[in-house]
Design a protein around this motif. Structure first.
Motif, PDB file in Angstrom:
ATOM      1  N   LEU A  59      35.511  30.419  36.411  1.00  0.00           N
ATOM      2  CA  LEU A  59      34.191  30.519  35.766  1.00  0.00           C
ATOM      3  C   LEU A  59      33.566  31.888  36.004  1.00  0.00           C
ATOM      4  O   LEU A  59      32.990  32.482  35.097  1.00  0.00           O
ATOM      5  N   ASN A  60      33.740  32.437  37.201  1.00  0.00           N
ATOM      6  CA  ASN A  60      33.193  33.780  37.491  1.00  0.00           C
ATOM      7  C   ASN A  60      33.776  34.827  36.540  1.00  0.00           C
ATOM      8  O   ASN A  60      33.064  35.661  36.000  1.00  0.00           O
ATOM      9  N   PHE A  61      35.082  34.747  36.304  1.00  0.00           N
ATOM     10  CA  PHE A  61      35.703  35.755  35.438  1.00  0.00           C
ATOM     11  C   PHE A  61      35.399  35.502  33.962  1.00  0.00           C
ATOM     12  O   PHE A  61      35.339  36.436  33.159  1.00  0.00           O
ATOM     13  N   ILE A  62      35.138  34.245  33.601  1.00  0.00           N
ATOM     14  CA  ILE A  62      34.714  33.976  32.216  1.00  0.00           C
ATOM     15  C   ILE A  62      33.335  34.598  31.985  1.00  0.00           C
ATOM     16  O   ILE A  62      33.072  35.200  30.953  1.00  0.00           O
ATOM     17  N   GLN A  63      32.462  34.495  32.989  1.00  0.00           N
ATOM     18  CA  GLN A  63      31.132  35.135  32.868  1.00  0.00           C
ATOM     19  C   GLN A  63      31.294  36.660  32.783  1.00  0.00           C
ATOM     20  O   GLN A  63      30.642  37.311  31.970  1.00  0.00           O
ATOM     21  N   ALA A  64      32.200  37.213  33.569  1.00  0.00           N
ATOM     22  CA  ALA A  64      32.440  38.669  33.522  1.00  0.00           C
ATOM     23  C   ALA A  64      32.952  39.056  32.137  1.00  0.00           C
ATOM     24  O   ALA A  64      32.592  40.101  31.588  1.00  0.00           O
TER      25      ALA A  64
END
Ligand code: SF4
Length: 433
Positions: A59-64
């Motif tokens: 999820l963190n990298f999807i937000q990035a």
């Protein structure tokens, strides 16, 4: 590349990074750097906490990606092997999901070219003087609590010649310490050669020039190949160190766990280890709160820890894992706080044992490999310490000691999980086991 989970996952990441790097891509691993064109997340799907960490990382990298800091996000490894459909539905913004055996597919999807002749080669992410060597994939055991056979499949040994080639490749890169890993190290060879071949593999690996230490992790108590003990006693390069998860010792619990060994066999095996290999350091992993573990069974486990005085020990609480035999056939009735209390009681006991064992080392001399410099200390390990999980030796020294250097250290002070010492002689390549 982001790697979560165990050292076996790390080896998979290193193989992928090697393919991408040799295809001309600039690769970084577990870096703080932002702004990658492609992020590959190698996930862990073993137990609840690990699964959560993997989902959070995705999820963190999807937000990035939404912020335009990352181009594409690919997910591989145990979590996506186990929950691909669910993940595709719940986090559709991931560009592609892969399993645990999709190396070539991932390389092609990233637009690089997969190359067979790079098999056995790695892009090292550990400090350059040690590396993991994964000798097999999967597991044929049926432990009640474990999802790994569902994720990683049946036991598959890597052919000896391929492992020897990989060890020589790693030695050529400056690796001096090889850490052998698997789901079940002691099963090595049974599928491929029809018999246990860990000892034969070890003999070949000890011929690899430049390798000074070979360390064994993830042995299994039932059917232990005792010829390995002779090699460990007599061959300078094989550390007198063995990681062997016993999980429990009480017969009713071992039965419920489907571990295939008994209380009597556990005690006898450890006595045999210590008789055959004087000075052997034993690491184990135990599990508390498994269905069937009443107060009596837990006291048996506590007694096992008290009597066997393991050099290194880790404890986990039982957590019911979907579709495991335990989830289907056993009731997880022990309260979480009781599990926690039992885990803490064992760790408290072990902290005292570890301190006593460490105090016994004061005044004695040990061969130590330097891992790094930290503040005023050079930090290293004896042959009884595996990287990242075991004790460390903190050494004061005026002259610089490069990582990967072997030195002789006299222990001057001991704490529960660390030793302090002074250099005994100038750095040596001599091998005083
Ligand atoms: S030996 Fe048991 S705990 Fe270890 S990977 Fe195999 S099934 Fe899981």
């Amino acid at each position: 590349m982001v790697t979560l989970g165990c050292s076996k996952n790390l080896v998979d990441s290193e193989k992928l990074l090697c393919q991408l790097h040799r295809s001309g891509l600039r690769v970084v691993h577990n870096s703080e750097e932002t702004g990658a064109d492609i992020v590959v997340i190698n996930t862990c799907g073993f137990i609840g906490d690990a699964k959560e960490e993997s989902v959070d990382t995705i999820l963190n990298f999807i937000q990035a990606k939404e912020r335009g800091e990352v181009g594409q996000v690919f997910v591989m490894g145990c979590l996506s092997e186990r929950y691909k459909t669910e993940l595709q539905n719940e986090i559709p913004d991931v560009d592609k999901y892969f399993g645990v055996n999709d190396l070539a597919k991932i390389v092609e999807s990233i637009g690089a070219s997969y190359s067979e002749h790079l098999i056995g080669e790695r892009f090292l992410t550990t400090p350059s003087h040690y590396a993991y060597l994964k000798v097999s994939e999967g597991c044929d055991r049926k432990c009640s609590f474990c999802a790994i056979p569902m994720i990683r499949g049946k036991h598959l040994s890597v052919p000896e010649e391929q492992l020897v080639h990989e060890a020589e490749f790693l030695a050529g890169k400056g690796v001096k310490e090889l850490i052998l890993i698997a789901q079940d190290l002691t099963y090595y060879g049974l599928d491929l050669y029809g018999k246990r071949r860990l000892a034969s593999l070890l003999e070949k690996l000890t011929d690899s020039k430049g390798i000074e230490w070979i360390r064994l992790h993830y042995a299994y108590p039932a059917g232990f190949p005792e010829e390995v003990l002779v090699l460990m006693r007599e061959n300078e390069k094989i550390c007198r160190y063995l990681d062997i998860p016993f999980q429990h010792v009480s017969d009713p619990v071992l039965k419920n766990m489907r571990r295939g060994n008994t209380r009597r066999q556990s005690y006898e095996l450890i006595r045999k280890f210590r008789a055959e290999v004087p000075g052997l350091a034993l690491r184990t992993t135990l599990m508390v709160g498994h269905p069937g573990e009443g107060e009596k069974e837990f006291r048996e486990l506590l007694d096992f820890v008290r009597q066997m005085r393991f050099d290194r020990l880790g404890v986990f609480c039982y957590s019911e894992e979907e579709n495991t035999w335990g989830a289907k056939h056993l009731q997880d009735t022990i309260a979480e706080d009781v599990k926690q209390e039992r885990m803490e009681e064992i760790m408290d006991l072990q902290a005292g044992i570890s301190l006593e064992l460490n105090r016994d080392k004061i005044g004695k001399q040990y061969r130590v490999v330097i891992d790094r410099k930290e503040g005023a200390y050079f930090v290293g390990r004896t042959e009884a310490d595996s990287p990242e999980v075991d004790n460390e030796v903190l050494i004061t020294n005026d002259s610089d000691l490069a990582p990967g250097t072997f030195v002789h250290v006299r222990i001057t002070k001991a704490e529960e999980f660390d030793l302090f010492g002074e250099l005994e002689v100038t750095p040596s390549t001599g091998n005083t086991k």
